[in-house]
Design an enzyme around this catalytic site. Structure first.
Site, PDB file in Angstrom:
ATOM      1  N   ASP A  11       3.260 -64.798 -37.653  1.00 18.75           N
ATOM      2  CA  ASP A  11       2.038 -63.822 -37.718  1.00 18.75           C
ATOM      3  C   ASP A  11       1.693 -63.972 -38.743  1.00 18.75           C
ATOM      4  OD1 ASP A  11      -0.325 -62.382 -37.234  1.00 18.75           O
ATOM      5  OD2 ASP A  11       0.175 -60.830 -38.391  1.00 18.75           O
ATOM      6  N   LEU A  12       0.988 -63.997 -39.586  1.00 17.54           N
ATOM      7  CA  LEU A  12       0.595 -64.470 -41.338  1.00 17.54           C
ATOM      8  C   LEU A  12       0.452 -63.593 -42.076  1.00 17.54           C
ATOM      9  CD1 LEU A  12       0.983 -66.693 -43.900  1.00 17.54           C
ATOM     10  CD2 LEU A  12      -2.052 -66.725 -43.142  1.00 17.54           C
ATOM     11  N   ASP A  13      -0.928 -63.098 -41.759  1.00 19.10           N
ATOM     12  CA  ASP A  13      -1.015 -61.451 -42.588  1.00 19.10           C
ATOM     13  C   ASP A  13      -0.358 -60.388 -42.455  1.00 19.10           C
ATOM     14  OD1 ASP A  13      -2.739 -59.519 -43.852  1.00 19.10           O
ATOM     15  OD2 ASP A  13      -4.641 -59.442 -42.721  1.00 19.10           O
ATOM     16  N   THR A  51      -2.517 -60.960 -47.172  1.00 22.23           N
ATOM     17  CA  THR A  51      -4.065 -61.228 -47.553  1.00 22.23           C
ATOM     18  C   THR A  51      -5.016 -59.758 -46.929  1.00 22.23           C
ATOM     19  OG1 THR A  51      -3.348 -62.460 -45.248  1.00 22.23           O
ATOM     20  CG2 THR A  51      -3.625 -63.510 -47.083  1.00 22.23           C
ATOM     21  N   LYS A  77      -8.277 -56.129 -38.776  1.00 17.86           N
ATOM     22  CA  LYS A  77      -6.746 -57.210 -38.467  1.00 17.86           C
ATOM     23  C   LYS A  77      -6.204 -57.665 -37.188  1.00 17.86           C
ATOM     24  CE  LYS A  77      -4.348 -54.024 -42.209  1.00 17.86           C
ATOM     25  NZ  LYS A  77      -2.864 -52.902 -42.407  1.00 17.86           N
ATOM     26  N   GLY A  78      -6.074 -59.539 -37.381  1.00 13.26           N
ATOM     27  CA  GLY A  78      -5.471 -60.517 -36.871  1.00 13.26           C
ATOM     28  C   GLY A  78      -6.826 -60.318 -35.847  1.00 13.26           C
ATOM     29  N   SER A 122      -1.075 -67.349 -35.974  1.00 15.43           N
ATOM     30  CA  SER A 122      -2.252 -66.797 -36.667  1.00 15.43           C
ATOM     31  C   SER A 122      -3.395 -67.265 -36.290  1.00 15.43           C
ATOM     32  CB  SER A 122      -1.688 -67.122 -38.536  1.00 15.43           C
ATOM     33  OG  SER A 122      -3.031 -66.647 -39.154  1.00 15.43           O
ATOM     34  N   ALA A 123      -4.837 -66.478 -36.558  1.00 12.54           N
ATOM     35  CA  ALA A 123      -5.741 -65.624 -36.426  1.00 12.54           C
ATOM     36  C   ALA A 123      -6.125 -66.906 -37.356  1.00 12.54           C
ATOM     37  CB  ALA A 123      -7.054 -64.718 -36.326  1.00 12.54           C
ATOM     38  N   ASN A 125      -7.342 -70.382 -42.259  1.00 18.02           N
ATOM     39  CA  ASN A 125      -7.227 -70.543 -44.011  1.00 18.02           C
ATOM     40  C   ASN A 125      -5.371 -70.548 -43.654  1.00 18.02           C
ATOM     41  OD1 ASN A 125      -9.979 -70.681 -45.019  1.00 18.02           O
ATOM     42  ND2 ASN A 125      -9.618 -68.687 -44.315  1.00 18.02           N
ATOM     43  N   LYS A 152      -5.809 -63.089 -29.634  1.00 18.67           N
ATOM     44  CA  LYS A 152      -4.579 -61.625 -29.058  1.00 18.67           C
ATOM     45  C   LYS A 152      -5.164 -60.934 -28.693  1.00 18.67           C
ATOM     46  CE  LYS A 152      -1.249 -63.990 -33.815  1.00 18.67           C
ATOM     47  NZ  LYS A 152      -1.128 -63.174 -34.965  1.00 18.67           N
ATOM     48  N   GLU A 158       5.503 -59.545 -35.775  1.00 16.12           N
ATOM     49  CA  GLU A 158       4.280 -59.076 -35.718  1.00 16.12           C
ATOM     50  C   GLU A 158       3.914 -58.165 -36.237  1.00 16.12           C
ATOM     51  OE1 GLU A 158       0.974 -59.380 -35.610  1.00 16.12           O
ATOM     52  OE2 GLU A 158       0.279 -61.397 -34.755  1.00 16.12           O
ATOM     53  N   ASP A 159       3.073 -57.748 -37.176  1.00 16.28           N
ATOM     54  CA  ASP A 159       2.551 -56.032 -37.464  1.00 16.28           C
ATOM     55  C   ASP A 159       1.032 -55.864 -37.039  1.00 16.28           C
ATOM     56  OD1 ASP A 159       0.089 -58.240 -38.300  1.00 16.28           O
ATOM     57  OD2 ASP A 159      -0.675 -56.852 -40.020  1.00 16.28           O
TER      58      ASP A 159
HETATM   59  P1  B16 Z   1      -9.801 -66.131 -41.300  1.00 14.73           P
HETATM   60  P2  B16 Z   1      -3.518 -62.759 -38.959  1.00 14.73           P
HETATM   61  C1  B16 Z   1      -5.964 -63.009 -39.225  1.00 14.73           C
HETATM   62  O1  B16 Z   1      -5.006 -62.921 -39.879  1.00 14.73           O
HETATM   63  C2  B16 Z   1      -5.956 -61.726 -40.299  1.00 14.73           C
HETATM   64  O2  B16 Z   1      -5.309 -60.898 -40.127  1.00 14.73           O
HETATM   65  C3  B16 Z   1      -7.704 -60.929 -39.617  1.00 14.73           C
HETATM   66  O3  B16 Z   1      -8.058 -59.997 -40.157  1.00 14.73           O
HETATM   67  C4  B16 Z   1      -8.217 -62.765 -40.062  1.00 14.73           C
HETATM   68  O4  B16 Z   1      -9.581 -62.224 -39.662  1.00 14.73           O
HETATM   69  C5  B16 Z   1      -8.298 -63.503 -39.252  1.00 14.73           C
HETATM   70  O5  B16 Z   1      -6.787 -63.770 -39.365  1.00 14.73           O
HETATM   71  C6  B16 Z   1      -9.319 -64.549 -39.220  1.00 14.73           C
HETATM   72  O6  B16 Z   1      -8.766 -64.799 -40.482  1.00 14.73           O
HETATM   73  O7  B16 Z   1     -10.793 -65.649 -41.914  1.00 14.73           O
HETATM   74  O8  B16 Z   1      -9.111 -66.402 -42.508  1.00 14.73           O
HETATM   75  O9  B16 Z   1      -9.449 -67.582 -40.159  1.00 14.73           O
HETATM   76  O10 B16 Z   1      -2.841 -61.661 -39.265  1.00 14.73           O
HETATM   77  O11 B16 Z   1      -3.399 -63.258 -37.479  1.00 14.73           O
HETATM   78  O12 B16 Z   1      -2.470 -63.982 -39.323  1.00 14.73           O
HETATM   79 MG    MG Z   2      -1.166 -59.577 -38.898  1.00 12.76          MG
END
Ligand code: B16
Ligand code: MG
Length: 217
Positions: free
Chosen positions: A9-11, A17, A45-46, A114-115, A118, A145, A169-170
């Site tokens: 996972d990223l964030d 972030t 988150k996520g 990652s979701a 970006n 997810k 994953e967090d």
């Molecule tokens: P974006 P992850 C998720 O990242 C974030 O935790 C979540 O807060 C965010 O809304 C989502 O990505 C979408 O991000 O607006 O940059 O497309 O934890 O899946 O890496």
């Molecule tokens: Mg995450």
């Protein structure tokens, strides 16, 4: 060593972030006169961008048209990107870069799951892109997810069966996604927050890929 793949996972796992998402959503919430706290931010988150906006609208007991929602999501993302464009390579979470490099050196295939739409921009800013064999992000995944789609696509991209992949994953939803995909899940966080994980780490500092395999034995 049995062939394994690592899916990250990223964030919250590689970089924090969440604080920038918070600042950008807070800015938007203020525009809409909706109270929005750091505690509320935990719920985002996520979660996808579109769903995040819906949660904020629920907090303010507000509704809006799909066109308005799309416009506000773009507005939020523009603010978020202004923070991401200033992201520094030293904002990688402690030990994460070294851990990724050690996994790469050990021949372990690595994918991002990652979701975030970006994600490639963030990995570039952090100087980590070359360590990933595949990037599965919000632009190629249609189901959020805890649906396992993001990790199943990651396993497929690194050409490994799901049961050979280990997910980092967090979030509770991410751990569930890993399990629904038939993968082991390492929780990056506390056992009480991620009770369903198969092992727990507080971060990657001082850890090697072999340590992770030992934990999951
Ligand atoms: P974006 P992850 C998720 O990242 C974030 O935790 C979540 O807060 C965010 O809304 C989502 O990505 C979408 O991000 O607006 O940059 O497309 O934890 O899946 O890496
Ligand atoms: Mg995450």
């Amino acid at each position: 060593m049995k062939q394994v793949g690592f899916l990250f996972d990223l964030d919250g796992v590689i970089v924090d972030t969440a604080k920038y998402h918070y600042l950008a959503w807070k800015d938007l919430a203020e525009t809409l006169s909706i109270p929005f706290t750091l505690k509320d931010n935990e719920r985002l988150k996520g979660v996808s961008r579109a769903r995040s906006l819906e949660i904020i609208l629920e907090l303010g007991n507000r509704t809006m048209s799909e066109a308005e929602k799309a416009a506000y999501c773009t507005k939020k993302n523009d603010v978020y990107l202004s923070y991401i464009d200033n992201l520094r390579a030293d904002e990688v979470l402690p030990g994460a870069g070294e851990f990724l490099a050690a996994a790469k050196a050990a021949g372990i295939p690595i994918a991002l799951g990652s979701a975030s739409k970006n994600a490639p921009r963030i990995l570039d800013k952090l100087g980590l892109t070359a360590l990933f064999d595949a990037i599965i992000d919000g632009t190629v995944v249609s189901r959020a997810k805890p649906d396992p789609e993001v990790f199943l696509k990651g396993a497929e991209a690194v050409k490994l069966p799901a049961e050979c992949c280990i997910v980092f994953e967090d979030s509770v939803a991410g751990i569930e996604a890993a399990h629904r995909g038939g993968m082991k899940a390492v929780g990056v966080g506390r056992k009480e927050d991620l009770p369903e994980a198969d092992a727990w780490i507080t971060g990657f500092d001082g850890l090697t890929p072999a340590d992770i395999l030992d934990m999951l034995k």
